[in-house]
Design an enzyme around this catalytic site. Structure first.
Site, PDB file in Angstrom:
ATOM      1  CD  GLU A 110       0.064  -1.370   3.248  1.00  5.32           C
ATOM      2  OE1 GLU A 110      -0.081  -1.322   4.322  1.00  5.32           O
ATOM      3  OE2 GLU A 110       0.023  -2.392   2.207  1.00  5.32           O
ATOM      4  CD  GLU A 111       4.632   2.059   4.005  1.00 11.60           C
ATOM      5  OE1 GLU A 111       5.641   2.980   3.825  1.00 11.60           O
ATOM      6  OE2 GLU A 111       4.513   0.928   4.857  1.00 11.60           O
ATOM      7  CG  MET A 112       6.737   3.722  -1.794  1.00 14.03           C
ATOM      8  SD  MET A 112       8.312   4.132  -1.355  1.00 14.03           S
ATOM      9  CE  MET A 112       9.023   4.630  -2.998  1.00 14.03           C
TER      10      MET A 112
END
Length: 405
Positions: free
Chosen positions: A181-183
């Site tokens: 979900e971050e990168m």
């Protein structure tokens, strides 16, 4: 207490014998209780200003990652280049932007498939990416993570993240790239994404030149060196000259009277049991029963699934609201009210029982009237003079910082 014989006789003659027993019993009970409280308080070790400290004027580096200007600037480029994200739309700077003290103004972040910055950021449509799990912590002063009351710390074993899952900035720097979900997004799996990023970097001639200048080797674009470059940049982001630092270095006029009073109340209340040392953090895990963020699909159970989270630093809080791992407390006053409520009210997180609460919470002696003074003290920990430089462009040619405009 002295009771005369004539006084007792008078009570006896008037049928007040029972009252005497009650009076004497209540007096003895009161004396016993006050002695118990006094004993408890005496056993509780009081904090002093010696449990805090000024930040060092320079920072340590791991022996295998001594920085140089070229390495720091390479790290800056990588930090702002969305080439390191699966969809090429998000960078490290998306959730750690200098405008927000290298943290973010959202409660929990929007990484992959997001547009905008701060409160203007939202998911693009269609979207199947969840919010990030926790509030984005500041990168400022992470060079000093793990520093203790004596000023000792080891950058190779520096504690990172809300759940302490990584040690050192070098390892921490790679984790967001691997996070779905971050990168990372849908572009690759967690075990293959770093190799994919190295392949991307090798396809960009300017990165070959920048890595060679930083590491002295034309073939230096590797996963470990990727982490080292970003870590060198992050380590250079210090804000170690607050008015509190000046005060602790001997300038008694650096703090106002109200801030000094707030410092004393902070110590007396027991806040420094966890918020100690130069970073005002013991870097330990504590169970507080903070409310979950409703945007998450399931409750965040923290480290070891026991709802334990690391003590955050109290430095530069001016820039890093909202607070706590769930980002649910908007102001410093809200945070202090939360701690005051822990002494009697029901816990805001129904998944945490009062028996689970950290024992140090029970030692807090925080009153509502003290909140204003403590906030005055906390504001003395801000240092506005930190590196805010944003590169005009990045080697990939993508938008600086990703889709943040």
């Amino acid at each position: 207490m002295v009771i005369s014989c004539s006084w007792i006789k008078s009570f006896l003659n008037n049928g007040h014998l029972v009252r005497i027993y009650i009076l004497l019993g209540v007096h003895c009970l009161a004396v016993s209780c006050s002695n118990d409280v006094k004993t408890t308080r005496d056993k509780r070790e009081a904090n002093t200003i010696n449990d805090l400290g000024a930040l060092p004027t320079t920072y340590k580096e791991p022996p295998d990652n001594i920085s140089n200007p070229a390495k720091i600037e390479l790290g800056r480029m990588l930090f702002y280049d969305p080439i390191l994200s699966g969809n090429r739309d998000v960078s490290c700077a998306t959730c750690h932007h200098p405008e927000f003290g290298y943290a973010e103004s959202l409660d929990i972040s929007i990484g992959v498939n997001g547009r905008g910055i701060g409160h203007q950021r939202s998911f693009a449509h269609p979207n199947d990416i969840p919010f990030t799990k926790r509030n984005s912590q500041t990168i400022l002063n992470t060079a000093f993570n793990g520093i203790d009351v004596q000023g000792k710390y080891d950058p190779q074993n520096a504690p990172m993240f809300w759940d302490l899952r990584s040690k050192s900035l070098e390892l921490q720097a790679l984790e967001p790239i691997k996070s779905f979900e971050e990168m990372r997004g849908h572009g690759a799996g967690p075990d293959s994404v770093l190799n994919m990023m190295v392949k991307r970097l090798k396809a960009i001639p300017e990165y070959h030149s920048l890595f060679e200048k930083a590491f002295g080797d034309r073939e230096s674009i590797t996963i470990p060196n990727l982490g080292k470059a970003i870590a060198s940049f992050e380590r250079s982001l210090v804000a170690n000259n607050s008015r509190f630092d000046l005060y602790m270095r001997g300038d008694s006029a650096a703090l106002s009277t109200f801030e000094k009073d707030g410092l004393q109340v902070f110590l007396n209340a027991g806040c420094a049991k966890c918020h100690n040392g130069p970073m005002l953090s013991d870097y330990n895990l504590h169970v507080l029963g903070v409310i979950d963020n409703e945007k998450l699909l399931q409750s965040d159970s923290g480290a070891n699934n026991f709802y334990a989270f690391r003590t955050p630093s109290l430095r530069n809080l001016k820039y890093t609201s909202p607070y706590m791992h769930s980002g649910k407390l908007k102001t410093l006053e809200n945070v202090l009210e939360f701690y005051e409520d822990l002494q009697g009210k029901d816990l805001p997180n129904p998944h945490v029982s009062r028996a689970q609460l950290d024992p140090l919470v029970k030692e807090l002696d925080l009153e509502f009237k003290d909140i204003r003074l403590i906030v005055e003290f906390l504001n003395s920990l801000n240092d506005d003079q930190f590196d805010r430089k944003i590169p005009a462009k990045v080697p990939s040619g993508l938008k600086v910082g990703g889709e943040i405009q």
